[in-house]
Design a protein around this motif. Structure first.
Motif, PDB file in Angstrom:
ATOM      1  N   PRO A  99       0.917  -1.292   0.002  1.00  0.00           N
ATOM      2  CA  PRO A  99       0.110  -0.012   0.003  1.00  0.00           C
ATOM      3  C   PRO A  99       0.916   1.125   0.098  1.00  0.00           C
ATOM      4  CG  PRO A  99      -0.885  -1.622   1.696  1.00  0.00           C
ATOM      5  CD  PRO A  99       0.523  -2.257   0.944  1.00  0.00           C
ATOM      6  N   TRP A 100       2.036   1.431   0.672  1.00  0.00           N
ATOM      7  CA  TRP A 100       2.953   2.650   0.889  1.00  0.00           C
ATOM      8  C   TRP A 100       3.215   2.827  -0.724  1.00  0.00           C
ATOM      9  CZ3 TRP A 100       7.753   2.364  -0.515  1.00  0.00           C
ATOM     10  CH2 TRP A 100       8.373   1.059  -0.568  1.00  0.00           C
ATOM     11  N   GLN A 101       3.612   1.696  -1.376  1.00  0.00           N
ATOM     12  CA  GLN A 101       4.390   2.159  -2.741  1.00  0.00           C
ATOM     13  C   GLN A 101       3.375   2.705  -3.642  1.00  0.00           C
ATOM     14  OE1 GLN A 101       5.308  -2.302  -3.112  1.00  0.00           O
ATOM     15  NE2 GLN A 101       7.464  -1.631  -3.115  1.00  0.00           N
ATOM     16  N   SER A 102       1.927   2.814  -3.592  1.00  0.00           N
ATOM     17  CA  SER A 102       1.260   3.380  -4.310  1.00  0.00           C
ATOM     18  C   SER A 102       1.244   4.874  -4.254  1.00  0.00           C
ATOM     19  CB  SER A 102      -0.060   2.902  -4.275  1.00  0.00           C
ATOM     20  OG  SER A 102      -0.785   2.796  -3.101  1.00  0.00           O
ATOM     21  N   CYS A 103       1.855   5.305  -3.063  1.00  0.00           N
ATOM     22  CA  CYS A 103       1.677   6.839  -2.515  1.00  0.00           C
ATOM     23  C   CYS A 103       3.039   7.440  -3.146  1.00  0.00           C
ATOM     24  CB  CYS A 103       1.883   6.788  -0.998  1.00  0.00           C
ATOM     25  SG  CYS A 103       0.366   6.390  -0.426  1.00  0.00           S
ATOM     26  N   ILE A 104       3.819   6.816  -3.635  1.00  0.00           N
ATOM     27  CA  ILE A 104       5.134   7.287  -4.020  1.00  0.00           C
ATOM     28  C   ILE A 104       5.352   7.439  -5.556  1.00  0.00           C
ATOM     29  CG2 ILE A 104       7.903   7.118  -4.068  1.00  0.00           C
ATOM     30  CD1 ILE A 104       7.249   5.791  -1.447  1.00  0.00           C
ATOM     31  N   THR A 105       5.552   8.712  -6.353  1.00  0.00           N
ATOM     32  CA  THR A 105       6.065   8.780  -7.736  1.00  0.00           C
ATOM     33  C   THR A 105       7.297   9.296  -8.007  1.00  0.00           C
ATOM     34  OG1 THR A 105       3.647   9.233  -8.046  1.00  0.00           O
ATOM     35  CG2 THR A 105       5.129  10.005  -9.820  1.00  0.00           C
TER      36      THR A 105
END
Length: 104
Positions: free
Chosen positions: A22-28
């Motif tokens: 889930p945390w990976q979808s918050c990073i671009t």
């Protein structure tokens, strides 16, 4: 018999290997590049530049170290010495390596 299992305990429901945490979808990642050579006493910078619409920019200049930026709104004309000028639009990032002459 002792437990020789060295695996980490599972945390929460299992996910497939292709499904991101889930945390990976918050990073671009906006910009990723190999760092330039940094001379002694150089500093890396992240700059906030707020030009009003139609502003001509600042005269050609140099930075002592790399400067990183992202256009938040609008667009700007960007040129490094020896490279063609390009338009950087809202949401795009750029890097100004230290020492090169920057136009814009």
């Amino acid at each position: 018999m002792p437990d020789n299992d060295t695996r980490e305990p599972e945390q929460g429901p299992s996910r497939s290997a292709a499904e991101p945490a889930p945390w990976q979808s918050c990073i671009t990642t906006l910009l990723e590049q190999e760092p330039p050579f940094l001379p002694d006493r150089a500093r890396a910078m992240t700059l906030l530049v707020q030009y009003p619409p139609g502003h001509p920019g600042i005269p050609p200049h140099r930075h002592t170290g790399p400067a990183f930026g992202c256009v938040i709104e609008g667009e700007m004309l960007f040129e490094l010495e020896g490279e063609p000028e390009r338009v950087v639009r809202a949401g795009e990032s750029f890097c100004k390596p230290g020492g090169d002459v920057i136009h814009g």
